[in-house]
Design a protein around this motif. Structure first.
Motif, PDB file in Angstrom:
ATOM      1  N   ARG A 176       0.821  -1.204   0.000  1.00  0.00           N
ATOM      2  CA  ARG A 176       0.000   0.000   0.000  1.00  0.00           C
ATOM      3  C   ARG A 176       0.859   1.260   0.000  1.00  0.00           C
ATOM      4  NH1 ARG A 176      -4.633   0.394   4.433  1.00  0.00           N
ATOM      5  NH2 ARG A 176      -2.906   0.912   5.836  1.00  0.00           N
ATOM      6  N   GLU A 177       1.967   1.212   0.730  1.00  0.00           N
ATOM      7  CA  GLU A 177       2.866   2.366   0.763  1.00  0.00           C
ATOM      8  C   GLU A 177       3.527   2.563  -0.600  1.00  0.00           C
ATOM      9  OE1 GLU A 177       5.130   5.628   1.933  1.00  0.00           O
ATOM     10  OE2 GLU A 177       3.326   4.722   2.789  1.00  0.00           O
ATOM     11  N   ILE A 178       3.925   1.466  -1.254  1.00  0.00           N
ATOM     12  CA  ILE A 178       4.542   1.561  -2.573  1.00  0.00           C
ATOM     13  C   ILE A 178       3.567   2.171  -3.573  1.00  0.00           C
ATOM     14  CG2 ILE A 178       5.333   0.185  -4.537  1.00  0.00           C
ATOM     15  CD1 ILE A 178       6.629  -1.727  -2.529  1.00  0.00           C
ATOM     16  N   GLU A 179       2.289   1.805  -3.468  1.00  0.00           N
ATOM     17  CA  GLU A 179       1.294   2.225  -4.451  1.00  0.00           C
ATOM     18  C   GLU A 179       0.516   3.467  -4.033  1.00  0.00           C
ATOM     19  OE1 GLU A 179      -1.078  -1.190  -5.341  1.00  0.00           O
ATOM     20  OE2 GLU A 179       0.609  -2.361  -6.081  1.00  0.00           O
ATOM     21  N   ARG A 180       0.914   4.092  -2.923  1.00  0.00           N
ATOM     22  CA  ARG A 180       0.216   5.296  -2.470  1.00  0.00           C
ATOM     23  C   ARG A 180       0.297   6.386  -3.537  1.00  0.00           C
ATOM     24  NH1 ARG A 180       1.995   9.336   1.355  1.00  0.00           N
ATOM     25  NH2 ARG A 180       3.839   8.076   1.768  1.00  0.00           N
ATOM     26  N   PRO A 181      -0.811   7.124  -3.803  1.00  0.00           N
ATOM     27  CA  PRO A 181      -0.804   8.131  -4.862  1.00  0.00           C
ATOM     28  C   PRO A 181       0.292   9.169  -4.675  1.00  0.00           C
ATOM     29  CG  PRO A 181      -3.045   7.701  -4.144  1.00  0.00           C
ATOM     30  CD  PRO A 181      -2.140   6.965  -3.192  1.00  0.00           C
ATOM     31  N   ARG A 182       0.859   9.614  -5.799  1.00  0.00           N
ATOM     32  CA  ARG A 182       1.904  10.636  -5.812  1.00  0.00           C
ATOM     33  C   ARG A 182       1.267  11.992  -6.049  1.00  0.00           C
ATOM     34  NH1 ARG A 182       3.910   5.449  -5.588  1.00  0.00           N
ATOM     35  NH2 ARG A 182       6.129   5.337  -6.063  1.00  0.00           N
ATOM     36  N   VAL A 183       1.089  12.761  -5.011  1.00  0.00           N
ATOM     37  CA  VAL A 183       0.568  14.114  -5.146  1.00  0.00           C
ATOM     38  C   VAL A 183       1.673  15.060  -4.715  1.00  0.00           C
ATOM     39  CG1 VAL A 183      -1.163  15.769  -4.405  1.00  0.00           C
ATOM     40  CG2 VAL A 183      -1.799  13.374  -4.720  1.00  0.00           C
ATOM     41  N   GLY A 184       2.081  15.961  -5.605  1.00  0.00           N
ATOM     42  CA  GLY A 184       3.149  16.893  -5.279  1.00  0.00           C
ATOM     43  C   GLY A 184       4.509  16.348  -5.651  1.00  0.00           C
ATOM     44  N   PRO A 185       5.574  16.931  -5.057  1.00  0.00           N
ATOM     45  CA  PRO A 185       6.938  16.547  -5.418  1.00  0.00           C
ATOM     46  C   PRO A 185       7.242  15.097  -5.050  1.00  0.00           C
ATOM     47  CG  PRO A 185       6.898  18.630  -4.213  1.00  0.00           C
ATOM     48  CD  PRO A 185       5.537  18.042  -4.102  1.00  0.00           C
ATOM     49  N   MET A 186       8.354  14.601  -5.567  1.00  0.00           N
ATOM     50  CA  MET A 186       8.803  13.247  -5.262  1.00  0.00           C
ATOM     51  C   MET A 186       9.011  13.101  -3.755  1.00  0.00           C
ATOM     52  SD  MET A 186      12.217  11.363  -6.696  1.00  0.00           S
ATOM     53  CE  MET A 186      12.556   9.643  -6.305  1.00  0.00           C
ATOM     54  N   ARG A 187       8.621  11.956  -3.210  1.00  0.00           N
ATOM     55  CA  ARG A 187       8.798  11.705  -1.779  1.00  0.00           C
ATOM     56  C   ARG A 187       9.867  10.638  -1.573  1.00  0.00           C
ATOM     57  NH1 ARG A 187       3.521   9.093  -2.583  1.00  0.00           N
ATOM     58  NH2 ARG A 187       3.776   6.840  -2.443  1.00  0.00           N
ATOM     59  N   ASP A 188      10.325  10.554  -0.340  1.00  0.00           N
ATOM     60  CA  ASP A 188      11.338   9.549  -0.035  1.00  0.00           C
ATOM     61  C   ASP A 188      10.709   8.155  -0.024  1.00  0.00           C
ATOM     62  OD1 ASP A 188      10.642   8.603   2.810  1.00  0.00           O
ATOM     63  OD2 ASP A 188      10.697  10.769   3.087  1.00  0.00           O
ATOM     64  N   ILE A 189      11.565   7.135  -0.120  1.00  0.00           N
ATOM     65  CA  ILE A 189      11.103   5.739  -0.094  1.00  0.00           C
ATOM     66  C   ILE A 189      11.683   5.025   1.118  1.00  0.00           C
ATOM     67  CG2 ILE A 189      10.842   5.631  -2.590  1.00  0.00           C
ATOM     68  CD1 ILE A 189      13.502   3.965  -2.597  1.00  0.00           C
ATOM     69  N   VAL A 190      11.998   5.805   2.148  1.00  0.00           N
ATOM     70  CA  VAL A 190      12.743   5.248   3.268  1.00  0.00           C
ATOM     71  C   VAL A 190      12.005   4.094   3.954  1.00  0.00           C
ATOM     72  CG1 VAL A 190      11.820   6.922   4.926  1.00  0.00           C
ATOM     73  CG2 VAL A 190      14.079   5.916   5.303  1.00  0.00           C
ATOM     74  N   ALA A 191      10.681   4.084   3.880  1.00  0.00           N
ATOM     75  CA  ALA A 191       9.922   3.016   4.525  1.00  0.00           C
ATOM     76  C   ALA A 191       9.789   1.776   3.652  1.00  0.00           C
ATOM     77  CB  ALA A 191       8.528   3.526   4.902  1.00  0.00           C
ATOM     78  N   THR A 192      10.147   1.892   2.372  1.00  0.00           N
ATOM     79  CA  THR A 192       9.880   0.783   1.443  1.00  0.00           C
ATOM     80  C   THR A 192      11.120   0.324   0.682  1.00  0.00           C
ATOM     81  OG1 THR A 192       9.282   2.326  -0.320  1.00  0.00           O
ATOM     82  CG2 THR A 192       7.506   1.560   1.106  1.00  0.00           C
ATOM     83  N   ILE A 193      12.294   0.755   1.108  1.00  0.00           N
ATOM     84  CA  ILE A 193      13.520   0.336   0.420  1.00  0.00           C
ATOM     85  C   ILE A 193      13.613  -1.189   0.430  1.00  0.00           C
ATOM     86  CG2 ILE A 193      16.047   0.382   0.506  1.00  0.00           C
ATOM     87  CD1 ILE A 193      15.840   3.158   1.756  1.00  0.00           C
ATOM     88  N   GLN A 194      13.879  -1.754  -0.751  1.00  0.00           N
ATOM     89  CA  GLN A 194      13.971  -3.202  -0.900  1.00  0.00           C
ATOM     90  C   GLN A 194      15.421  -3.673  -0.724  1.00  0.00           C
ATOM     91  OE1 GLN A 194      10.910  -5.134  -1.483  1.00  0.00           O
ATOM     92  NE2 GLN A 194      10.475  -3.111  -0.608  1.00  0.00           N
ATOM     93  N   PRO A 195      15.633  -4.954  -0.433  1.00  0.00           N
ATOM     94  CA  PRO A 195      17.000  -5.433  -0.159  1.00  0.00           C
ATOM     95  C   PRO A 195      17.995  -5.098  -1.255  1.00  0.00           C
ATOM     96  CG  PRO A 195      15.413  -7.109   0.489  1.00  0.00           C
ATOM     97  CD  PRO A 195      14.632  -6.027  -0.201  1.00  0.00           C
ATOM     98  N   GLU A 196      17.615  -5.300  -2.526  1.00  0.00           N
ATOM     99  CA  GLU A 196      18.566  -5.013  -3.607  1.00  0.00           C
ATOM    100  C   GLU A 196      18.859  -3.522  -3.708  1.00  0.00           C
ATOM    101  OE1 GLU A 196      14.438  -5.414  -5.539  1.00  0.00           O
ATOM    102  OE2 GLU A 196      15.594  -6.328  -3.918  1.00  0.00           O
ATOM    103  N   GLN A 197      17.887  -2.694  -3.345  1.00  0.00           N
ATOM    104  CA  GLN A 197      18.111  -1.254  -3.312  1.00  0.00           C
ATOM    105  C   GLN A 197      18.985  -0.866  -2.127  1.00  0.00           C
ATOM    106  OE1 GLN A 197      13.968  -0.061  -3.131  1.00  0.00           O
ATOM    107  NE2 GLN A 197      13.905   0.392  -5.324  1.00  0.00           N
TER     108      GLN A 197
END
Length: 707
Positions: A176-197
């Protein structure tokens, strides 16, 4: 399955969720602790600490920055996860974190005793939040993820990593966090960083990393989070040497500008390549052929030859008068000193600055041979002697970099002399101006010319190096532009981000190994991200039909999203094409999130008029969206790097035809097709490019057709 996420509104008959209530209480206590930390910083009295006014001002600025870093973002909880480490098997033994519990967030927060209430996501203790798995739990028994609405915790979901009876890992909150709508500027992905990332994010400062990533793989976010991690792990060093983010254009930089501040990093400079080389006013443009030649790495050799050709042979001896004595240095000896300095590979001005002292040393040798005992003060005086200065001006004159490049581009004979064996006659004619400008100010400088001036400036005097540079959308840089960026991190490291399939300039790099050589980082490591977290599966599958024709060596992106998104291709007749496109925009605006209308650059004015006539307001690309203004009208040339929840792509054939050749046009189209996060509507009155026609079965899967 993981422990089910507790919903935003639990069943009232069951009463409030006690676990969620405890976590909310911890959040409230953490926020109070952060306020106390900020108040402590604000109350610091430096009156008796600083030794002088300058030191006091510097310390005051550091405290102001610290206070700013401790600001609480009310729209986001202080933590997004929790780690419960396993207790030690033997009570008499303790591991580093055995039996401990940590809440993981964007910054460190501690209580009045100094005990952590929230640990920074970049700290070693937080690493298992991103890397732990049932196969390798890394000492963690439970990983908890939190859902939130605004700044309030509304849900949680647990993964029991060491209990075989509690089901597989993964869950709804992460998706749900990955697919949350993008409204406004780019946001961080600190809560959803994947192992390979995460492995890329935590790569060491000493090495350069190049990230090849298709649309939606998170390469830009990974690069920004890597910089945030490096600033955490090497703060003092990078505070001294500096950091820089280089993006393709102002719209892109505006779009990403809030990511690092959200992670607590406030002092990172952002710039385009054009900003870095803005030594002259850009007044002209190049033909594609001229831009290709000026951007070729061979031009570095031409500029170097032209510069060092100013170093001449001495024709007269140097005669220095000291009292009643005349000390003579023969011309051939001066030539020997010039040759020695030239062969050392010094910057032009460094050699020019060293020559007077070399001549002065030769004079001191003559004095010592005559029985005198000169000291360093005498050598300094001789180096400033009028005769020595005149000799240096004659054999090693000062050179203005802009004037040097102006002469190369306006004097065909001068260019031919220094381009012999490097550029052929046809290439030389392609870059020489028809008339010589009166001055550097009046010259019709192009962006590629500014890069040549930057090259010359570095040959004259070394460009200061930063500690780390993040270079995004790097596939579109010319070799000379890579050199310009590489000069800014010659003694540091870089994170290079891009996608070869999205290269849309005539000089787009054919391989990352070549790009790294031009950057001066030939030993850089290339990592590839192939899991897509942004673009819906149906959309990326449709766009990937183009991969065999634009980048056959790349692995197509595989969407990791559960939500398939919304995708339609809508054919219409030419008479009603604009009407159908505007209607598609209205349809997308009825959905939650941002909307981008992407079209060939030449079609943008007509679409702007159609939107205005229909009463549909629109924004420029990268401009912040608001609840009342969510539609951005985006020229295809500016779409790269941007993302919108919903995209309407108008007339794909026109996008392709807007580029100088079909392959570049198909790459531009690939970029435009992959800007959508949740939904894409393609409208066309003209036939689709053959690679996207639903009757063409060369792609991985057929397109989904709308009515």
């Amino acid at each position: 399955m993981p422990t089910p996420a507790h919903a935003d509104a639990p069943d009232a008959s069951a009463g409030p969720d006690p676990t969620l209530a405890r976590e909310r209480a911890h959040l409230a206590a953490s926020r109070a602790a952060l306020r106390a930390m900020r108040e402590d910083a604000e109350s610091l009295d430096i009156g008796d600490v600083a030794a002088n006014r300058v030191a006091a001002a510097a310390l005051g600025r550091r405290i102001e920055k610290r206070v700013e870093e401790l600001a609480d973002r009310e729209d986001t909880p202080l933590f997004f996860g929790r780690l419960d480490y396993e207790p030690p098997a033997d009570p008499s033994e303790t591991g580093d974190f055995a039996g401990e519990r940590f809440h993981v967030g964007r910054r460190h927060v501690h209580d009045t005793s100094g005990d952590p209430m929230v640990v920074d996501w970049r700290a070693p203790v937080s690493l298992p939040f991103y890397r732990a798995s049932r196969r390798d739990p890394l000492g963690v028994a439970l990983r908890r993820r939190f859902g939130h609405t605004g700044g309030d915790l509304t849900a949680y979901e647990d993964e029991h990593l060491t209990d075989p009876d509690r089901g597989p890992e993964g869950g709804r909150l992460l998706q749900r966090e990955i697919e949350r709508p993008r409204v406004g500027p780019m946001r961080d992905i600190v809560a959803t960083i994947q192992p390979e990332q995460d492995r890329i994010v935590r790569a060491g400062l000493g090495g350069t990393v190049c990230v090849q990533g298709g649309p939606g793989t998170g390469k830009t976010a990974v690069g920004l989070h890597r910089l945030a991690y490096l600033l955490y792990a090497h703060r003092e060093r990078l505070a001294r040497t500096g950091t820089l983010v280089v993006g393709p254009n102002r719209s892109f930089l505006h779009y990403i500008e809030q990511v690092l501040p959200a992670l607590g990093e406030l002092s990172v400079r952002q710039a385009t390549v054009e900003d870095l080389v803005s030594h002259v006013t850009i007044r002209g443009t190049d033909t594609p052929a001229a831009a290709m030649i000026k951007g070729d790495a061979r031009m570095a050799a031409v500029v170097r030859r032209a510069l060092f050709a100013h170093v001449a042979r001495a024709t007269e001896p140097v005669v220095v008068v000291r009292g009643s004595r005349r000390l003579r240095i023969p011309a051939e000896e001066v030539d020997g000193l010039v040759t020695e300095l030239s062969e050392r590979g010094l910057r032009y001005d460094a050699g020019r600055a060293a020559l007077p002292r070399r001549i002065a040393h030769a004079v001191l040798v003559r004095m010592e041979e005559a029985g005198e005992a000169p000291d360093d003060r005498v050598q300094d005086a001789v180096a400033r002697d009028r005769a020595v200065k005149a000799a240096v001006r004659a054999v090693w004159p000062a050179v203005d970099p802009a004037r040097l490049v102006l002469r190369l581009l306006s004097d065909a004979d001068f260019l031919a002399t220094h381009a012999r064996g490097v550029l052929d006659a046809h290439e030389q004619r392609a870059i020489v101006w028809p008339r010589r400008p009166r001055s550097t100010r009046a010259a019709p400088w192009s962006p590629a010319d500014a890069v040549l001036i930057d090259e010359a400036m570095d040959l004259v005097e070394r460009t200061p190096s930063l500690g780390h540079v993040v270079l995004d959308e790097a596939q579109d840089l010319s070799p000379m532009q890579y050199r310009a960026v590489g000069r800014r991190c010659s003694t540091g490291s870089a994170t290079v981000l891009g996608d070869l399939a999205q290269g849309t300039t005539p000089w787009a790099t054919p391989s990352w190994s070549q790009a790294l050589v031009h950057l001066g980082k030939a030993d850089g490591v290339v990592e590839e991200l192939t899991a897509g977290f942004r673009v819906p599966g149906d959309v990326i599958a449709y766009a990937s039909r183009l991969i065999p024709h634009i980048a056959p060596d790349l692995t197509p992106v595989a969407s990791a999203r559960v939500n398939p998104g919304f995708f339609e291709v809508r054919a219409t007749d030419p008479a009603s094409g604009l009407t159908h496109t505007v209607a598609a925009c209205r349809e997308m605006l009825a959905r939650e999130g941002s909307v981008g209308l992407i079209a060939a650059d030449a079609a943008v004015p007509e679409l702007a008029e159609a939107l205005a006539a229909a009463g549909v307001g629109h924004l420029r690309p990268g401009e912040p969206t608001t609840p009342g203004a969510r539609l951005a009208l985006v020229p295809a040339s500016l779409a790269k790097g941007l993302e919108y929840d919903h995209v309407v792509l108008a007339e794909p054939a026109a996008v392709v035809e807007g580029e100088p050749d079909e392959r570049t046009g198909l790459r531009r189209l690939y970029v435009c097709l992959t800007r959508a996060v949740s939904g894409l509507i393609v409208t066309h009155a003209r036939p689709l490019p053959a690679r996207l026609d639903p009757t063409d079965r060369s792609g991985d899967r057929p397109a989904t057709m709308g009515v």
